[in-house]
Enzyme design. Structure first.
Site, PDB file in Angstrom:
ATOM      1  CG  LEU A   1      -4.372  40.069 -25.184  1.00 38.15           C
ATOM      2  CD1 LEU A   1      -4.761  39.112 -24.054  1.00 38.15           C
ATOM      3  CD2 LEU A   1      -5.614  40.700 -25.781  1.00 38.15           C
ATOM      4  CG  ASP A   2      -3.230  47.230 -24.389  1.00 43.92           C
ATOM      5  OD1 ASP A   2      -2.604  47.183 -25.460  1.00 43.92           O
ATOM      6  OD2 ASP A   2      -4.258  47.908 -24.229  1.00 43.92           O
ATOM      7  CE  LYS A   3       3.402  45.790 -16.817  1.00 43.49           C
ATOM      8  NZ  LYS A   3       4.142  46.897 -16.175  1.00 43.49           N
TER       9      LYS A   3
ATOM     10  NE  ARG B   1      -6.204  50.915 -22.086  1.00 41.32           N
ATOM     11  CZ  ARG B   1      -4.891  51.033 -21.898  1.00 41.32           C
ATOM     12  NH1 ARG B   1      -4.036  50.256 -22.565  1.00 41.32           N
ATOM     13  NH2 ARG B   1      -4.426  51.950 -21.064  1.00 41.32           N
TER      14      ARG B   1
END
Length: 302
Positions: free
Chosen positions: A125-127, A230
């Site tokens: 997962l992205d930060k 996104r």
């Protein structure tokens, strides 16, 4: 090697290190010629000259150390770990984040993590994305999870709060290739089907609630490209609230992209048991949703 640049010679002699890292060691005075530090990579070497180099571990090598941290464990057995990752936690060490990552925490959580690729991390997962993550705790589980994700047998569903009134059908599928943005290397982008570097990417979106300013959307991944939700949401004209990289604005109190991994469904990688996990959105998402005048609804994607 007579007449070669010194950095080129070192790269040939020590292929385990990149040429740029060897240049960094030179700048730190770790390379000497006849006992004198050589700091210029373009310096030439000649027959009979003697080089000495002090090899030092790279930041990446030093990053793989155990660092105890409180993991929010949703499920755990001998083979599988499901955690709730908070926003702000980096998953894997990389430039700018060589410590304090989830990988460091996993190395401290159980001894077998040190023997597994990426400490058992099979997807990221992205930060600044929160939510559920799968981690393998044994080699058999890691290999099975990697195969299951590649075969699209692991169902991953997200919730997103985005800008704009939802357009088109309540449920929409996006099948658009994603690759590195040629104008900004920090971004990904939807590319033409014939463009170099584009990889297939499919996402299903379903509107849960909306108004003229914002939309609350359930997102189901069918592939796992970097920043996929996104990028696809921005391509639809609905950048995520807080996602400044893709055109979103930091409004409604959100200082990060309003994206949360809410559901996981899979077969246990060793036993084959059917498993399903759910994680409600964290407080910042719920507060932003309320301020936007929208209501939390459970996603009902098939």
């Amino acid at each position: 090697m007579h007449g070669w640049r010194i950095d080129r010679a070192l790269a040939r002699l020590i292929p385990e290190f990149s040429r740029s890292y060897l240049q960094q060691l030179m700048a730190e005075g770790a390379v000497q010629m006849h006992g004198t530090p050589v700091r210029k990579p373009a310096a030439r070497i000649h027959v009979g000259e003697q080089l000495q180099i002090e090899l030092r571990p790279t930041q990446q090598a030093m990053a793989f150390v155990a660092q105890p941290m409180a993991l929010d464990v949703v499920f755990e057995d001998a083979h599988l770990l499901v955690i709730h990752k908070p926003a702000g936690l980096v998953v894997h060490p990389a430039a700018g984040h060589w410590s304090g990552t989830l990988l460091n925490g996993l190395l401290a959580h159980h001894a077998a993590a040190a023997t597994l690729p990426r400490a058992g991390i099979v997807h990221r997962l992205d930060k600044d994305t929160s939510g559920l993550m799968l981690v393998g705790k044994s080699r058999a589980a890691v290999d099975a999870l990697v195969r299951a994700i590649a075969a699209r047998e692991v169902q991953r569903e997200y919730l997103a709060l985005a800008h704009g009134a939802w357009k088109g059908a309540e449920e929409q599928g996006v099948d658009q290739p994603i690759g590195r943005d040629s104008h900004n290397r920090l971004r990904m982008a939807v590319l033409r089907p014939d463009a170099t570097g584009g990889k297939p990417a499919q996402t299903t979106f379903r509107l849960l609630d909306g108004n003229p300013c914002f939309c609350w959307v359930a997102c189901k991944l069918h592939t796992g490209r970097t920043h996929q939700i996104r990028v696809h949401m921005a391509w639809l004209g609905h950048p995520l609230v807080g996602d400044v990289l893709y055109g979103g604005k930091p409004v409604l109190g959100m200082q990060r992209q309003a994206l949360h991994a809410t559901r996981l469904r899979l077969s246990h990688p060793v036993s084959g048991e059917s498993l399903a996990f759910q994680s409600p959105p964290p407080a910042d998402c719920m507060a932003a949703l309320a301020e936007a005048g929208l209501h939390y609804n459970e996603p009902q994607l098939g």
